[in-house]
Structure formats: structure tokens, C-alpha cells
Enzyme design. Sequence first.
Site, PDB file in Angstrom:
ATOM      1  N   LYS A   1      26.955 -66.150   9.028  1.00 47.35           N
ATOM      2  CA  LYS A   1      28.196 -66.899   9.254  1.00 47.35           C
ATOM      3  C   LYS A   1      29.388 -66.306   8.515  1.00 47.35           C
ATOM      4  O   LYS A   1      29.251 -65.513   7.579  1.00 47.35           O
ATOM      5  CB  LYS A   1      27.994 -68.372   8.918  1.00 47.35           C
ATOM      6  CG  LYS A   1      27.147 -69.057   9.987  1.00 47.35           C
ATOM      7  CD  LYS A   1      27.151 -70.556   9.893  1.00 47.35           C
ATOM      8  CE  LYS A   1      26.442 -71.155  11.113  1.00 47.35           C
ATOM      9  NZ  LYS A   1      26.315 -72.615  11.007  1.00 47.35           N
TER      10      LYS A   1
ATOM     11  N   ARG B   1      17.456 -72.027  10.069  1.00 49.93           N
ATOM     12  CA  ARG B   1      17.840 -71.574  11.410  1.00 49.93           C
ATOM     13  C   ARG B   1      18.499 -70.201  11.270  1.00 49.93           C
ATOM     14  O   ARG B   1      19.575 -70.079  10.681  1.00 49.93           O
ATOM     15  CB  ARG B   1      18.798 -72.584  12.054  1.00 49.93           C
ATOM     16  CG  ARG B   1      19.182 -72.255  13.488  1.00 49.93           C
ATOM     17  CD  ARG B   1      20.108 -73.324  14.050  1.00 49.93           C
ATOM     18  NE  ARG B   1      20.457 -73.046  15.436  1.00 49.93           N
ATOM     19  CZ  ARG B   1      21.482 -72.273  15.809  1.00 49.93           C
ATOM     20  NH1 ARG B   1      22.266 -71.710  14.890  1.00 49.93           N
ATOM     21  NH2 ARG B   1      21.727 -72.058  17.086  1.00 49.93           N
TER      22      ARG B   1
END
Length: 281
Positions: free
Chosen positions: A225, A260
Site C-alpha cells: 500500500k 491479506r
Amino acid sequence: MGKMRWRTKKREFDLANGPLVMGIVNVTLDSFSDGGKCLDPREAVEYALRLAAEGADIIDIGGESTRPGAEPVDAGEEMARVLPVIWKLESELRCAISVDTYKAEVAAAALEAGAEIVNDVGGLRDPAMADAVAQAGAGLIIMHMQGEPRTMQEAPEYEDVTREIREFFRQSFARAITCGMTPEQIAFDPGIGFGKTVGHNLSLIKHAAELRVEDRPLVLGASRKGFLAKLTGAAETRERLAPTLAVTALGRAHGVNIFRVHDVLENVRALKVAEAILNAP
């Protein structure tokens, strides 16, 4: 860690035995890290099978990008993307299949097709979602997001990010139970990067254990991210593996149960080392 079980439509995970890894399969044009990579259902199936072979416990299939600035996709298009993949994988995968959606209509169709978990990035914003999951007896991940994907990163603000998200989890848990779900079906995700600054993200990871509600599992989705780029200068998503592994190891130390990730094999290996350290005498 004491006894903790998470029940899906088809199985029960005993999280006292260790963490789970959820491999990401985006059947989208514009996901931030791998948009367009698996838009063809055959390619998506092949990729999912590879992630399973690398050690994924869950394959999370999404048909709509929720990256910052993303435009919404209608339910019909989303189903056209994910359902052929789920149909094919349902007969070929031994691990669990999750659908990444905030639309109850899509969730219900995916559960009928063979998914057993709904990863609800909208955090029950669709009023029909909890009922759909309860009726199917599926697992549910309730994620926190401040705002909408299109605008969520413009000016995220909290007085106390950990306290506020824990309260959101508490209220969401009560709603889900009221709709007929059992506690064992529910897990929570603080939504790293979903209406959060770098500081908010770091605080949530550091204080993950404080987010836990009703002894339910915690999910962390920090893989590749943007906040990792701001911390390290790794502008390209493919350069963010090492920072992701650092978050995975520290997240586990702070009580996260489910990770995840894009890079399954590397995260599985990182977690094996983290577990060995955490369980050492």
C-alpha cells in the site's frame, strides 16, 4: 493466544493454531497494484491456483477496485467479473474462497457460486449485507472505511483512531448479531489506507490488539500500500515487498490473525519465522 475459531460456510478455522494468509486476486482493470493482470477469467483462475500452491489459506476475489480515487462499478459488471472465476475455482481449490465486495447482491451471488466468506470493505453499509451473509451461514470480514474510495484519502481525520475504529467494530458486531449471525462468523479489518493517514495506519498496526472486539479475529490488509511508499520511497508497488513483510511480522506480534497479501509465498515464510520467535521459550 487462547481459543479462537472463525466459521465460514464450509469450514471452521482454528486460529489458535496460527495465522491465516489470504491471497489477493483482483479481476479488475484499475486495482492499484495489479489492475488488468487477471481480468481474463482463465488468467484469474491460474493465478489463484498458484497462490493456493504457495500456501494461501483463503483466495480473495474482487471485481471492483477500491483504491483511492477509484470509480464505482455496478453490480452486474462486478458479478460478470467474479462469478466465472468462483465457479471454476470452487471445484479446483481446497482452500477457502472469499469475495471482496460491499454489495449484498454481489455477495449473495458469489456465495451461491461457491464462495464461503464475504470480505465487506464497506463495513455493512449495504443494509442487506448482514442478512445475506447470515442466510448463507458464511464468514464475514467487516472492514472500516472513512468516506468513499473516490475521496477517502483527501483529508482523513480522527480524534482517536484506535478508539473510534474499535467502537465501529463494536456497533457492527451488534448489528450482525441482530441480523442472525453468530459471533464465530465475524472477523474485523481496520482498513489500512481506507480513509487513513500514514500516522493513522501506523497507530492501528501498533495498537492492533486494542481493536479486538468479542475476541474475534483481526484481519490486516497492508500489502504494497501507498503508506509504505511514503515511509520508504518505494514508488513502484513491486518494490514494496520488504516493507510489507515488516508489517506482516510486526502485525502478527501485535495480535493480527489473518493477512491479506499479494505475495503469498514470501508472507507465509515471514509468518513462519515470526511464529517461531513468538512461540520460543
